[in-house]
Motif scaffolding. Structure first.
Motif, PDB file in Angstrom:
ATOM      1  N   THR A   7       0.868  -1.177   0.000  1.00  0.00           N
ATOM      2  CA  THR A   7       0.000   0.000   0.000  1.00  0.00           C
ATOM      3  C   THR A   7       0.905   1.226   0.000  1.00  0.00           C
ATOM      4  O   THR A   7       1.882   1.278   0.754  1.00  0.00           O
ATOM      5  CB  THR A   7      -0.909   0.023   1.247  1.00  0.00           C
ATOM      6  OG1 THR A   7      -1.647  -1.185   1.310  1.00  0.00           O
ATOM      7  CG2 THR A   7      -1.865   1.204   1.209  1.00  0.00           C
ATOM      8  N   LEU A   8       0.579   2.197  -0.859  1.00  0.00           N
ATOM      9  CA  LEU A   8       1.384   3.413  -0.895  1.00  0.00           C
ATOM     10  C   LEU A   8       0.581   4.565  -1.464  1.00  0.00           C
ATOM     11  O   LEU A   8      -0.397   4.367  -2.174  1.00  0.00           O
ATOM     12  CB  LEU A   8       2.673   3.196  -1.698  1.00  0.00           C
ATOM     13  CG  LEU A   8       2.580   2.502  -3.052  1.00  0.00           C
ATOM     14  CD1 LEU A   8       2.132   3.457  -4.123  1.00  0.00           C
ATOM     15  CD2 LEU A   8       3.912   1.894  -3.398  1.00  0.00           C
ATOM     16  N   ASP A   9       1.009   5.750  -1.117  1.00  0.00           N
ATOM     17  CA  ASP A   9       0.395   6.981  -1.618  1.00  0.00           C
ATOM     18  C   ASP A   9       1.383   7.665  -2.562  1.00  0.00           C
ATOM     19  O   ASP A   9       2.584   7.657  -2.320  1.00  0.00           O
ATOM     20  CB  ASP A   9       0.046   7.925  -0.471  1.00  0.00           C
ATOM     21  CG  ASP A   9      -1.009   7.351   0.447  1.00  0.00           C
ATOM     22  OD1 ASP A   9      -1.931   6.692  -0.051  1.00  0.00           O
ATOM     23  OD2 ASP A   9      -0.908   7.550   1.673  1.00  0.00           O
ATOM     24  N   PHE A  51      -2.481   3.484  -3.911  1.00  0.00           N
ATOM     25  CA  PHE A  51      -2.412   2.272  -4.709  1.00  0.00           C
ATOM     26  C   PHE A  51      -2.158   1.072  -3.814  1.00  0.00           C
ATOM     27  O   PHE A  51      -1.530   1.193  -2.761  1.00  0.00           O
ATOM     28  CB  PHE A  51      -1.290   2.389  -5.752  1.00  0.00           C
ATOM     29  CG  PHE A  51      -1.591   3.419  -6.795  1.00  0.00           C
ATOM     30  CD1 PHE A  51      -2.155   3.061  -8.008  1.00  0.00           C
ATOM     31  CD2 PHE A  51      -1.335   4.767  -6.563  1.00  0.00           C
ATOM     32  CE1 PHE A  51      -2.454   4.017  -8.964  1.00  0.00           C
ATOM     33  CE2 PHE A  51      -1.626   5.727  -7.505  1.00  0.00           C
ATOM     34  CZ  PHE A  51      -2.193   5.343  -8.714  1.00  0.00           C
ATOM     35  N   MET A  52      -2.647  -0.060  -4.281  1.00  0.00           N
ATOM     36  CA  MET A  52      -2.414  -1.326  -3.601  1.00  0.00           C
ATOM     37  C   MET A  52      -1.928  -2.333  -4.640  1.00  0.00           C
ATOM     38  O   MET A  52      -2.493  -2.424  -5.726  1.00  0.00           O
ATOM     39  CB  MET A  52      -3.695  -1.826  -2.931  1.00  0.00           C
ATOM     40  CG  MET A  52      -4.222  -0.860  -1.884  1.00  0.00           C
ATOM     41  SD  MET A  52      -5.776  -1.399  -1.169  1.00  0.00           S
ATOM     42  CE  MET A  52      -5.164  -2.720  -0.135  1.00  0.00           C
ATOM     43  N   LEU A  53      -0.883  -3.049  -4.299  1.00  0.00           N
ATOM     44  CA  LEU A  53      -0.329  -4.069  -5.176  1.00  0.00           C
ATOM     45  C   LEU A  53      -0.512  -5.418  -4.495  1.00  0.00           C
ATOM     46  O   LEU A  53      -0.299  -5.540  -3.292  1.00  0.00           O
ATOM     47  CB  LEU A  53       1.165  -3.836  -5.429  1.00  0.00           C
ATOM     48  CG  LEU A  53       1.613  -2.416  -5.740  1.00  0.00           C
ATOM     49  CD1 LEU A  53       3.114  -2.368  -5.937  1.00  0.00           C
ATOM     50  CD2 LEU A  53       0.889  -1.884  -6.950  1.00  0.00           C
ATOM     51  N   VAL A  90       3.917   0.753   2.632  1.00  0.00           N
ATOM     52  CA  VAL A  90       3.824  -0.325   3.626  1.00  0.00           C
ATOM     53  C   VAL A  90       3.755  -1.663   2.888  1.00  0.00           C
ATOM     54  O   VAL A  90       2.890  -1.854   2.031  1.00  0.00           O
ATOM     55  CB  VAL A  90       2.582  -0.166   4.521  1.00  0.00           C
ATOM     56  CG1 VAL A  90       2.451  -1.333   5.496  1.00  0.00           C
ATOM     57  CG2 VAL A  90       2.635   1.159   5.273  1.00  0.00           C
ATOM     58  N   ASN A  91       4.666  -2.566   3.226  1.00  0.00           N
ATOM     59  CA  ASN A  91       4.627  -3.931   2.706  1.00  0.00           C
ATOM     60  C   ASN A  91       4.053  -4.848   3.775  1.00  0.00           C
ATOM     61  O   ASN A  91       4.483  -4.799   4.927  1.00  0.00           O
ATOM     62  CB  ASN A  91       6.029  -4.440   2.359  1.00  0.00           C
ATOM     63  CG  ASN A  91       6.592  -3.835   1.102  1.00  0.00           C
ATOM     64  OD1 ASN A  91       5.873  -3.240   0.317  1.00  0.00           O
ATOM     65  ND2 ASN A  91       7.887  -3.975   0.910  1.00  0.00           N
ATOM     66  N   THR A  92       3.119  -5.683   3.376  1.00  0.00           N
ATOM     67  CA  THR A  92       2.591  -6.720   4.247  1.00  0.00           C
ATOM     68  C   THR A  92       2.943  -8.052   3.606  1.00  0.00           C
ATOM     69  O   THR A  92       2.638  -8.278   2.428  1.00  0.00           O
ATOM     70  CB  THR A  92       1.059  -6.597   4.405  1.00  0.00           C
ATOM     71  OG1 THR A  92       0.767  -5.290   4.928  1.00  0.00           O
ATOM     72  CG2 THR A  92       0.512  -7.657   5.329  1.00  0.00           C
ATOM     73  N   PHE A  93       3.592  -8.916   4.364  1.00  0.00           N
ATOM     74  CA  PHE A  93       4.002 -10.222   3.861  1.00  0.00           C
ATOM     75  C   PHE A  93       3.096 -11.286   4.448  1.00  0.00           C
ATOM     76  O   PHE A  93       2.748 -11.241   5.629  1.00  0.00           O
ATOM     77  CB  PHE A  93       5.464 -10.494   4.232  1.00  0.00           C
ATOM     78  CG  PHE A  93       6.398  -9.430   3.721  1.00  0.00           C
ATOM     79  CD1 PHE A  93       6.673  -9.317   2.372  1.00  0.00           C
ATOM     80  CD2 PHE A  93       6.982  -8.526   4.589  1.00  0.00           C
ATOM     81  CE1 PHE A  93       7.524  -8.332   1.892  1.00  0.00           C
ATOM     82  CE2 PHE A  93       7.837  -7.544   4.126  1.00  0.00           C
ATOM     83  CZ  PHE A  93       8.110  -7.449   2.773  1.00  0.00           C
TER      84      PHE A  93
END
Length: 113
Positions: A7-9, A51-53, A90-93
């Motif tokens: 998630t990032l802006d 955005f969300m990847l 923010v990376n979520t694993f």
């Protein structure tokens, strides 16, 4: 399998540059990295600068060693450094709870393993 949810802006006046760089990175990742099973890009409906990847890799090694070592990843990082709002990335694993239900885990029918 290994999942990365990002998630990032993005800085408003850099969205076009960001989208171009992200699109190049996503396409190259899917085309050049056999360990990448999925790379989806989403734009938040009520926050067009967010955005969300969703990235799915065959293993942690495919993400940490192969993806992050790829030449297109370095180009992507340069774009992200210019375009992403500092502190918003923010990376979520995670790992899939039901990997057998993921379509990418199904046997391929195109003759490739």
């Amino acid at each position: 399998m290994f999942t990365v949810i990002v998630t990032l802006d993005v800085i408003p006046d850099r969205i076009d540059e960001f989208l171009d760089g992200l699109h190049r990175n996503a396409r190259a990742t899917l085309a050049d990295e056999p360990g990448c099973l999925r790379f989806d890009v989403h734009r938040v409906a009520d926050a067009p600068g967010r955005f969300m990847l969703y990235e799915l890799y065959a293993s942690e090694r495919a993400f940490y060693d192969e993806h992050r070592a790829a030449p297109h990843y370095a180009a992507w990082r340069a774009v992200a450094d210019r375009c992403v709002v500092p502190g918003s990335h923010v990376n979520t694993f995670a790992t899939p709870a039901f990997p057998e239900d993921i379509p990418e885990n199904a046997p391929r029918t195109d003759g490739n393993a």
